[in-house]
Design an enzyme around this catalytic site. Sequence first.
Site, short mmCIF file in Angstrom:
data_model
loop_
_atom_site.label_atom_id
_atom_site.label_comp_id
_atom_site.label_asym_id
_atom_site.label_seq_id
_atom_site.Cartn_x
_atom_site.Cartn_y
_atom_site.Cartn_z
N HIS A 284 -30.35 -42.33 8.96
CA HIS A 284 -31.23 -42.26 10.13
C HIS A 284 -30.36 -42.41 11.39
CE1 HIS A 284 -34.92 -42.66 12.41
NE2 HIS A 284 -34.34 -43.65 13.07
N THR B 167 -38.08 -46.76 1.29
CA THR B 167 -39.28 -47.43 0.77
C THR B 167 -40.50 -46.71 1.34
OG1 THR B 167 -39.29 -48.97 2.62
CG2 THR B 167 -38.12 -49.69 0.63
N GLU C 19 -42.46 -47.58 3.58
CA GLU C 19 -42.60 -47.69 5.04
C GLU C 19 -41.47 -46.91 5.72
OE1 GLU C 19 -43.08 -51.20 8.28
OE2 GLU C 19 -43.18 -51.76 6.17
N GLU D 39 -21.86 -40.40 11.38
CA GLU D 39 -22.79 -40.33 10.24
C GLU D 39 -22.07 -39.90 8.97
OE1 GLU D 39 -26.52 -38.28 10.57
OE2 GLU D 39 -26.76 -38.84 12.67
N MET E 70 -36.97 -33.55 6.47
CA MET E 70 -37.99 -33.85 7.48
C MET E 70 -39.41 -33.87 6.93
SD MET E 70 -36.00 -34.40 9.94
CE MET E 70 -37.06 -34.50 11.38
N ARG E 71 -39.58 -34.51 5.79
CA ARG E 71 -40.93 -34.65 5.23
C ARG E 71 -41.24 -36.11 5.00
NH1 ARG E 71 -44.29 -30.90 5.75
NH2 ARG E 71 -45.48 -31.61 3.95
C1 GRF Z 1 -28.92 -36.42 11.16
O1 GRF Z 1 -28.79 -36.85 12.48
C2 GRF Z 1 -29.56 -37.48 10.31
O2 GRF Z 1 -29.26 -38.78 10.70
C3 GRF Z 1 -31.03 -37.23 10.54
O3 GRF Z 1 -31.15 -35.84 10.67
C4 GRF Z 1 -29.89 -35.27 11.06
C5 GRF Z 1 -29.52 -34.31 9.98
O4 GRF Z 1 -28.37 -33.60 10.30
N1 GRF Z 1 -31.82 -37.80 9.50
P1 GRF Z 1 -27.69 -32.71 9.19
O5 GRF Z 1 -28.75 -31.75 8.67
O6 GRF Z 1 -27.17 -33.60 8.12
O7 GRF Z 1 -26.60 -31.97 9.89
#
Ligand code: GRF
Length: 198
Positions: A111, A143, A145, A176, A92-93
């Site tokens: 994402h 990238t 952006e 995911e 988250m940076r």
């Molecule tokens: C996931 O939903 C990912 O897509 C997003 O942040 C969340 C991370 O979840 N970037 P985790 O830490 O992998 O459980």
Amino acid sequence: MRKKRVGILISGRGSNMRALVEAARNPEYPATVVGVFSNKQDAGGLQFARDAGIPAHVIDHRQFPSREEFDKALHAALKAAAVEIVCCAGFMRVMTPEILDHWRGRMLNIHPSLLPAYKGTHTHERAIADGARLHGATVHVVTSELDSGPIIAQATVPVLPGDTPETLAARVLEVEHPLYVKALAQFASGAIHISAST
Ligand code: GRF
């Protein structure tokens, strides 16, 4: 086959990191996870990495005077671990050119939306508010952006009546994990070619 050396960046729970680590245990998988790097000391995923015998590095962004200085330190740690591909997994940076320039075409992110829809945060809330019927996740090349680099793979889920951001997030998270595992395998094996524009 020589496995590509992967470093995973996390800030929290790390369930995607865990999926990649578990997949990489397969001798046939074309990548090996050589380090997990977190900007937060209390990221839940760190313990899993340690238990799995993977070096877990904490580089606390609050210890640095600027984003650039933090990015330099993170880049140095990735280099020291001889990382070849970086996978952001809930990291988250916002990153600066201090790190992005070094990893051009070699850094992936997952994402929680069907990009280019819903870049940024609160993707599940926004999909529900829009009345979207389809939602999902995207693995893309990072990238400069935000959430805009070349798309490698996507998976969709339905948005169901009565969904809350939490129920939808849980449905997306389920897709995911296999998505990131497959996308990294394709990327690490050289099946995906990223052209110069990144
Ligand atoms: C996931 O939903 C990912 O897509 C997003 O942040 C969340 C991370 O979840 N970037 P985790 O830490 O992998 O459980």
